[in-house]
Design a protein around this motif. Structure first.
Motif, mmCIF file in Angstrom:
data_model
loop_
_atom_site.group_PDB
_atom_site.id
_atom_site.type_symbol
_atom_site.label_atom_id
_atom_site.label_comp_id
_atom_site.label_asym_id
_atom_site.label_seq_id
_atom_site.Cartn_x
_atom_site.Cartn_y
_atom_site.Cartn_z
ATOM 1 N N MET A 179 0.851 -1.195 0.000
ATOM 2 C CA MET A 179 0.000 0.000 0.000
ATOM 3 C C MET A 179 0.884 1.241 0.000
ATOM 4 N N THR A 180 0.939 1.955 -1.110
ATOM 5 C CA THR A 180 1.829 3.087 -1.286
ATOM 6 C C THR A 180 1.177 4.375 -0.817
ATOM 7 N N GLU A 181 1.990 5.300 -0.301
ATOM 8 C CA GLU A 181 1.472 6.586 0.152
ATOM 9 C C GLU A 181 0.863 7.339 -1.017
ATOM 10 N N PRO A 182 -0.286 7.960 -0.874
ATOM 11 C CA PRO A 182 -0.945 8.650 -1.977
ATOM 12 C C PRO A 182 -0.227 9.928 -2.370
ATOM 13 N N ALA A 183 -0.260 10.227 -3.703
ATOM 14 C CA ALA A 183 0.220 11.502 -4.241
ATOM 15 C C ALA A 183 1.570 11.887 -3.688
ATOM 16 N N ARG A 184 2.539 11.056 -3.909
ATOM 17 C CA ARG A 184 3.845 11.246 -3.283
ATOM 18 C C ARG A 184 4.710 12.180 -4.115
ATOM 19 N N THR A 185 4.565 13.504 -3.930
ATOM 20 C CA THR A 185 5.315 14.548 -4.621
ATOM 21 C C THR A 185 5.557 14.191 -6.078
ATOM 22 N N THR A 186 4.469 14.017 -6.812
ATOM 23 C CA THR A 186 4.570 13.569 -8.187
ATOM 24 C C THR A 186 5.203 14.624 -9.084
ATOM 25 N N TYR A 238 -6.567 2.253 -3.062
ATOM 26 C CA TYR A 238 -6.574 3.309 -4.069
ATOM 27 C C TYR A 238 -7.946 3.459 -4.727
ATOM 28 N N VAL A 239 -8.640 2.360 -4.953
ATOM 29 C CA VAL A 239 -9.981 2.454 -5.531
ATOM 30 C C VAL A 239 -10.899 3.235 -4.597
ATOM 31 N N GLY A 240 -10.765 3.009 -3.306
ATOM 32 C CA GLY A 240 -11.619 3.684 -2.342
ATOM 33 C C GLY A 240 -11.251 5.122 -2.076
ATOM 34 N N THR A 241 -10.010 5.500 -2.367
ATOM 35 C CA THR A 241 -9.570 6.874 -2.084
ATOM 36 C C THR A 241 -9.383 7.692 -3.341
ATOM 37 N N SER A 242 -9.856 7.169 -4.475
ATOM 38 C CA SER A 242 -9.704 7.880 -5.739
ATOM 39 C C SER A 242 -10.757 8.975 -5.848
ATOM 40 N N ALA A 243 -10.357 10.106 -6.417
ATOM 41 C CA ALA A 243 -11.221 11.284 -6.430
ATOM 42 C C ALA A 243 -12.309 11.286 -7.497
ATOM 43 N N ALA A 303 -7.157 10.427 -1.429
ATOM 44 C CA ALA A 303 -7.505 10.712 -0.041
ATOM 45 C C ALA A 303 -6.570 9.953 0.901
ATOM 46 N N TYR A 304 -6.468 10.424 2.112
ATOM 47 C CA TYR A 304 -5.608 9.794 3.108
ATOM 48 C C TYR A 304 -6.381 8.874 4.043
ATOM 49 N N GLN A 305 -7.672 8.719 3.772
ATOM 50 C CA GLN A 305 -8.500 7.837 4.592
ATOM 51 C C GLN A 305 -9.316 6.924 3.694
ATOM 52 N N SER A 306 -9.584 5.732 4.162
ATOM 53 C CA SER A 306 -10.412 4.797 3.414
ATOM 54 C C SER A 306 -11.866 5.253 3.489
ATOM 55 N N GLY A 364 -13.203 5.259 6.851
ATOM 56 C CA GLY A 364 -12.399 5.927 7.857
ATOM 57 C C GLY A 364 -11.110 5.189 8.156
ATOM 58 N N GLY A 365 -10.177 5.891 8.745
ATOM 59 C CA GLY A 365 -8.908 5.283 9.104
ATOM 60 C C GLY A 365 -7.911 5.336 7.965
ATOM 61 N N GLY A 366 -6.633 5.313 8.323
ATOM 62 C CA GLY A 366 -5.570 5.362 7.341
ATOM 63 C C GLY A 366 -5.089 3.986 6.931
ATOM 64 N N HIS A 367 -3.846 3.949 6.441
ATOM 65 C CA HIS A 367 -3.276 2.699 5.946
ATOM 66 C C HIS A 367 -3.276 1.596 7.004
ATOM 67 N N VAL A 368 -2.833 1.927 8.181
ATOM 68 C CA VAL A 368 -2.679 0.908 9.219
ATOM 69 C C VAL A 368 -4.045 0.376 9.648
ATOM 70 N N THR A 369 -4.999 1.292 9.839
ATOM 71 C CA THR A 369 -6.350 0.852 10.211
ATOM 72 C C THR A 369 -6.941 -0.063 9.153
ATOM 73 N N TRP A 370 -6.812 0.353 7.896
ATOM 74 C CA TRP A 370 -7.328 -0.478 6.816
ATOM 75 C C TRP A 370 -6.597 -1.822 6.755
ATOM 76 N N GLY A 371 -5.316 -1.823 7.062
ATOM 77 C CA GLY A 371 -4.560 -3.068 7.078
ATOM 78 C C GLY A 371 -5.124 -4.048 8.096
ATOM 79 N N PHE A 372 -5.434 -3.559 9.290
ATOM 80 C CA PHE A 372 -6.023 -4.434 10.319
ATOM 81 C C PHE A 372 -7.401 -4.944 9.890
ATOM 82 N N ILE A 373 -8.207 -4.048 9.315
ATOM 83 C CA ILE A 373 -9.544 -4.455 8.880
ATOM 84 C C ILE A 373 -9.458 -5.506 7.777
ATOM 85 N N ALA A 374 -8.595 -5.256 6.786
ATOM 86 C CA ALA A 374 -8.499 -6.146 5.630
ATOM 87 C C ALA A 374 -8.009 -7.530 6.017
#
Length: 727
Positions: free
Chosen positions: A1-8, A473-478, A594-597, A600-610
């Motif tokens: 799971m890569t950080e979103p929009a990483r100084t592109t 990424y599908v869930g946080t896409s604009a 987005a930085y949240q799923s 709700g929650g970020g990468h780590v939270t989503w990791g536990f849920i998944a």
């Protein structure tokens, strides 16, 4: 799971910098080695074919039920054990090993270089025709290098496995000739520096797929499966050709570098031209990567030898569509409708194929529909602009799906020998005839559970990091908010279904009481080392292969051992020079992820849920199927009613296609034969002949052969002419 929009934007600026310091090592030899293997094995196949014609004819007459029975029967009737059947053991895997070593050497060189622009190597001018100028050229960059490593690395392991699996087949040298030829064309596909060279590889792998699916062409069903794959892929190829025509008319070239550099200034964002190009590219990609509506060929492709399924229909060829979208990322970034179509097709295919896998009993069919489903995840990734995530899942999927297919091959190999030893006429691929195989096949059981946990998305296996990154990424896409929310929900449901049907496969195959039979049980055995060692290597890659693309927040959490485990975000950084331009366009037009799923929650939270949900499904499915009294295929038969019958018959899509496409085409063909050909064309030709014959017959009435008659007629003619002149 890569950080979103990483100084592109910074990455795009870096991409524009000149200089690389990368000096390729014999890149052309990497492609030529598999081609050399094809030529050598092809010669051996021709020699062997002349010697084993009798064995092949007898095998065709025997009409065995399974691929393993066919191998065994052909061995019984006298498959030759000359040099034609020993040299391919060294030639086939040998050229692959050398190709992998050279690829690894180039990979290490590129890794140590500051490469921002692709290295293009042109060998000769292929099509210098006026405005169109195409070179026979290859392109080495970060994307092509990753693909080459997967193709040669996983391909070598599958070649080694094939030695043990196919050693008794009379077509042994022909098999390796086709397999080597496939690798050559696949390398051409991913290294081509322009669309025409890529298209040569694209068509070449389609040809090799046809040859390998129908490898046992004596069986009408297997031959038909090969033709089905070939024809369905041609439909997709029409889309790719149309995209190439529009690209040439727009840019005046078909070279990757020139098109992708000029695209942002030449094409209008969201315009009709770029949308048409991307939709046609999607049609081509859907055909090769078995997406709706062109997915129907891949499940039938399981008619080929199991190692073929592992190499072509799991690890390499079917990912060509994903590679195409990633390669043309700039075009898809400029076409939001085209990109959304890619993501939507991927989500629909992933969920649809997963439902079918729930009720399949053939172990290879379960894996076939699982492959179609996982390819849908990759399409979702590249469709929402997460190109690195899509390529990441492509790579990890090659590891654990190749392991699953080869493990299934080991199971089929053992089951066949057990059933054949007692002359029991059961299906060696039906999981209902298995059970309890963990005891005689301990290593295969362990390795396949590793792959199953990986594809289910459970930490710390590779699939957890790659598949859940795509879902993130599908869930946080604009763009297209409501649509992407639905796609995210579909992706989550598909992931849970994946964990369920894969656990079902493992329980039915390896756990519970053995259902093969008392006499057959003692003949079950572990696969030979030539087959087991590749499984072990792929198992290691299925565990640690996902550790190369982990964002910092995850690395510093429980999932990364709080920074102690050797994880990095290397792959994302590695692919930046290839994806930076597309990332910049997407960031400018649509904003950052987005930085949240969505819940709700970020990468780590989503990791536990998944991983928690996936693990819960695995446990519940295990308890469910362990508590069931599983009957053999002979006792249970096919589902006869309800949703089970619908899923078992694959939603009747093949029957639907047969009714609305195949049968009308056959009807039109017969009408053309009976009316157009026989009546109109043949009738016209025959009528011309009949008129000629009639005219000849009428003229013959005046040909008597008597001079007096001729003189009389001549006199009458002269008098008639004279009368006309006088009057």
């Amino acid at each position: 799971m890569t950080e979103p929009a990483r100084t592109t934007t910074e990455a795009l600026a870096a991409t524009a910098q000149a200089g690389s310091g990368f000096d390729p090592v014999l890149p052309g030899i990497i492609l030529l080695l598999p081609l050399l293997g094809f030529l050598l094995n092809g010669i051996l196949a021709l020699v062997a074919g002349s010697r084993s014609a009798t064995a092949l004819r007898l095998a065709a007459l025997a009409e065995p039920d399974s691929e393993e029975e066919r191998v065994d029967h052909q061995h019984e009737v006298g498959a030759p054990k000359r040099a034609t059947h020993t040299l391919p053991t060294w030639i086939g895997p040998g050229v692959m090993l050398l190709a992998f070593v050279l690829t690894a050497a180039n990979f290490l060189r590129m890794l140590g270089a500051d490469l921002h622009d692709a290295v293009v190597i042109s060998y000769w001018s292929w099509m210098p025709t006026g405005a169109l100028s195409v070179d026979a050229a290859i392109q080495l960059d970060q994307l092509s290098m990753i693909m080459m490593m997967v193709i040669t690395g996983v391909g070598f392991l599958i070649h080694v496995f094939s030695v043990g699996y196919m050693k008794d087949d009379p077509g042994y040298p022909r098999y390796f000739a086709y397999l080597n030829l496939f690798v050559f064309f696949m390398l051409v596909l991913v290294t081509g520096a322009n669309f025409p060279v890529m298209f040569v590889g694209w068509e070449g792998v389609g040809l090799c797929s046809y040859l390998l699916i129908g490898f046992w062409f004596q069986d009408r069903e297997k031959a038909d499966a090969g033709k089905k794959a070939f024809i369905v892929n041609r439909i997709g190829d029409v889309g790719l050709l149309m995209a190439m025509f529009i690209l040439f008319s727009t840019f005046g070239t078909l070279n990757y570098g020139e098109i992708f550099a000029a695209a942002p200034t030449t094409l209008v964002y969201g315009g009709g031209v770029v949308t048409a190009i991307t939709l046609f590219l999607l049609l081509g990609a859907a055909g090769k990567s078995a997406q709706i509506p062109l997915y129907v060929w891949l499940p039938d492709a399981m008619a080929g030898p199991t190692p073929v399924s592992a190499l072509i229909h799991a690890a390499t060829m079917v990912t060509a569509g994903v590679y195409l979208v990633a390669r043309a990322s700039v075009l898809f970034a400029l076409a939001p409708v085209g990109a959304a179509a890619v993501a939507t097709i991927g989500a629909l295919t992933a969920l649809f194929a997963a439902t079918i896998a729930l009720k399949q009993y053939d172990i290879k069919k379960v894996l076939a529909y699982s492959t179609v489903s996982q390819l849908g995840f990759m399409f979702m990734g590249v469709g929402v602009g997460a190109y690195a995530a899509g390529v990441f899942h492509l790579m990890t999927h090659a590891f654990f799906k190749a392991l699953l297919f080869l493990g299934a091959g080991a199971v089929i190999h053992s089951m066949h020998h057990a059933l054949h030893a007692t002359h029991k006429d059961w299906d060696a691929q039906d999981m209902r005839n298995m059970g309890g195989l963990r005891r005689p096949m301990k290593w295969t059981w362990i390795f396949m559970w590793i792959a199953t946990l990986a594809i289910a998305g459970i930490w710390p296996f590779a699939g957890f990091f790659s598949k859940d990154e795509i879902i993130w990424y599908v869930g946080t896409s604009a763009p297209f908010g409501p649509l992407y929310a639905v796609l995210w929900g579909m992706a989550v449901v598909t992931a849970l279904l994946t964990a369920f049907y894969m656990t079902r496969m493992m329980i039915l195959t390896f756990h519970g009481p053995n259902r093969t039979g008392e006499a057959e049980r003692k003949h079950l055995h572990e696969a030979p080392l030539t087959m087991t060692i590749p499984l072990g290597v792929l198992a290691i890659l299925s565990i640690f292969g996902g550790w190369i693309n982990v964002p910092e927040s995850v690395r510093n959490s429980f999932f990364g051992g709080f920074g102690l485990l050797p994880m990095s975000e290397w792959l994302h950084d590695w692919l930046l020079p290839v994806t930076a331009a597309a990332d910049a366009i997407r960031l400018e037009q649509m904003g950052a992820y987005a930085y949240q799923s969505p819940i709700g929650g970020g990468h780590v939270t989503w990791g536990f849920i998944a991983t928690g949900l996936a693990l819960a499904v695995v446990i519940l499915a295990s308890r469910l199927f362990l508590s069931r009294d599983v009957k053999t295929a002979l006792e249970e038969g096919e589902p006869t009613s309800g949703i089970g019958k619908l899923l078992y018959n694959k939603w009747y899509v093949d029957e639907f296609y047969d009714r609305i496409i195949v049968q009308p085409v056959i009807g039109i063909s017969r009408f053309s034969w009976r009316v157009v050909d026989r009546v109109l064309i043949d009738g016209t030709v025959n009528a011309v002949g009949a008129v000629s014959r009639g005219a000849g017959w009428f003229g013959s009435l005046f040909q008597t052969g008597q001079l007096n008659t001729y003189a009389f007629i001549l006199a009458l003619g002269a008098l008639a002419l004279l009368g006309v002149l006088i009057l």
